[in-house]
Enzyme design. Structure first.
Site, PDB file in Angstrom:
ATOM      1  N   LYS A  13       0.796  -1.565   0.286  1.00 54.84           N
ATOM      2  CA  LYS A  13       0.478  -0.274  -0.019  1.00 54.84           C
ATOM      3  C   LYS A  13       0.993   0.881   0.115  1.00 54.84           C
ATOM      4  CE  LYS A  13      -2.265  -0.542   3.164  1.00 54.84           C
ATOM      5  NZ  LYS A  13      -2.375   0.642   4.509  1.00 54.84           N
ATOM      6  N   ARG A  54     -11.097   2.453   8.415  1.00 56.11           N
ATOM      7  CA  ARG A  54     -11.009   1.286   8.494  1.00 56.11           C
ATOM      8  C   ARG A  54     -12.503   0.547   9.209  1.00 56.11           C
ATOM      9  NH1 ARG A  54      -5.483  -0.244   9.553  1.00 56.11           N
ATOM     10  NH2 ARG A  54      -6.220  -2.152  10.723  1.00 56.11           N
ATOM     11  N   ARG A  58      11.469 -10.554   6.265  1.00 58.25           N
ATOM     12  CA  ARG A  58      11.542  -8.994   5.929  1.00 58.25           C
ATOM     13  C   ARG A  58      12.304  -9.049   7.205  1.00 58.25           C
ATOM     14  NH1 ARG A  58       7.112  -3.904   6.250  1.00 58.25           N
ATOM     15  NH2 ARG A  58       6.767  -5.102   8.264  1.00 58.25           N
ATOM     16  N   ARG A  62      11.499  -8.537  13.380  1.00 56.40           N
ATOM     17  CA  ARG A  62      10.613  -7.697  13.701  1.00 56.40           C
ATOM     18  C   ARG A  62       9.906  -8.921  14.522  1.00 56.40           C
ATOM     19  NH1 ARG A  62       7.464  -2.991  12.198  1.00 56.40           N
ATOM     20  NH2 ARG A  62       6.095  -4.402  11.721  1.00 56.40           N
ATOM     21  N   ARG A 121      -2.267  -9.960  12.122  1.00 57.14           N
ATOM     22  CA  ARG A 121      -2.495  -9.008  11.961  1.00 57.14           C
ATOM     23  C   ARG A 121      -3.427  -9.318  10.832  1.00 57.14           C
ATOM     24  NH1 ARG A 121       3.097  -7.188  10.869  1.00 57.14           N
ATOM     25  NH2 ARG A 121       2.058  -4.790   9.611  1.00 57.14           N
TER      26      ARG A 121
END
Ligand code: ZN
Length: 207
Positions: free
Chosen positions: A8, A83, A122, A152, A163
């Protein structure tokens, strides 16, 4: 709109340049309102200081102020907003009052397993936070400062799945709300190179 890892931000930046638009995320607008010290900005700050979600009516107020401050005729990309359905309803009222309309909702569609793969591979710099890229799972040292790369905790597969679940639960009703509205929802295949995906978005927006 699009889940974490869908690209995004990257696509939004390219589209921003292409359309000579202003791109705002909810976070950007809240930050600006806090800096400007508006009543709504201060109110939002009290929720954030308490570690609480900023309520929809405060977010809508902040968005209304941010949009009202733009020069007439400016193009705006709302990144990750709305949202919730109340936010979508609030936005519709703001735009209606200003004689404006939403041209389209762009929804980046990427299958869950692809997102889990992208996010869980990542690596970020443990010192400066720079995102490492270039390999399927980057290894070695940070290109910016030479420190160690780490994963992370947010990017571990189980956390990523959670998530994504939260995101889908939250936004599916918003997409349905738009599907029942006069605004076009453009479903964009989010698999491919950055340039390919950008072309798809531009083609659909121009159609
Ligand atoms: Zn670094």
């Amino acid at each position: 709109m699009g889940p974490p890892g869908a690209g995004k931000g990257t696509q939004g930046e390219l589209l921003e340049q292409h359309l000579d638009a202003v791109r705002y995320s909810t976070g950007d607008m809240l930050r600006d309102a806090r800096r400007a010290g508006t009543d709504l900005g201060r109110l939002a700050q009290t929720y954030m200081d308490a570690g609480e979600l900023v309520p929809d009516e405060v977010v809508i107020g902040v968005v209304g102020e941010a949009l009202a401050a733009l020069s007439p005729g400016a193009s705006v990309i709302l990144d990750g907003f709305p949202r919730t359905i109340p936010q979508a309803e609030g936005l519709a009222l703001i735009l209606e009052a200003a004689g404006q309309r939403l041209d389209a909702v762009v929804n980046l569609v990427v299958p869950e397993e692809e997102l889990v793969g992208r996010l869980s591979s990542r690596r970020v710099c443990s010192e400066c936070g720079t995102l490492a890229s270039g390999e399927s799972v980057p290894s070695g040292a940070c290109a910016a400062c030479g420190s160690d790369l780490v994963q992370r905790s947010d990017d571990q597969p189980d956390t990523v799945r959670r998530r994504l679940g939260v995101y889908l639960e939250e936004t599916a009703p918003v997409l349905e709300w738009y599907a029942d509205s006069p605004v076009d929802v453009l479903e964009i295949d989010g698999i491919g190179s950055v340039a390919e995906i950008q072309d798809r978005i531009r083609e659909r927006l121009a159609a």
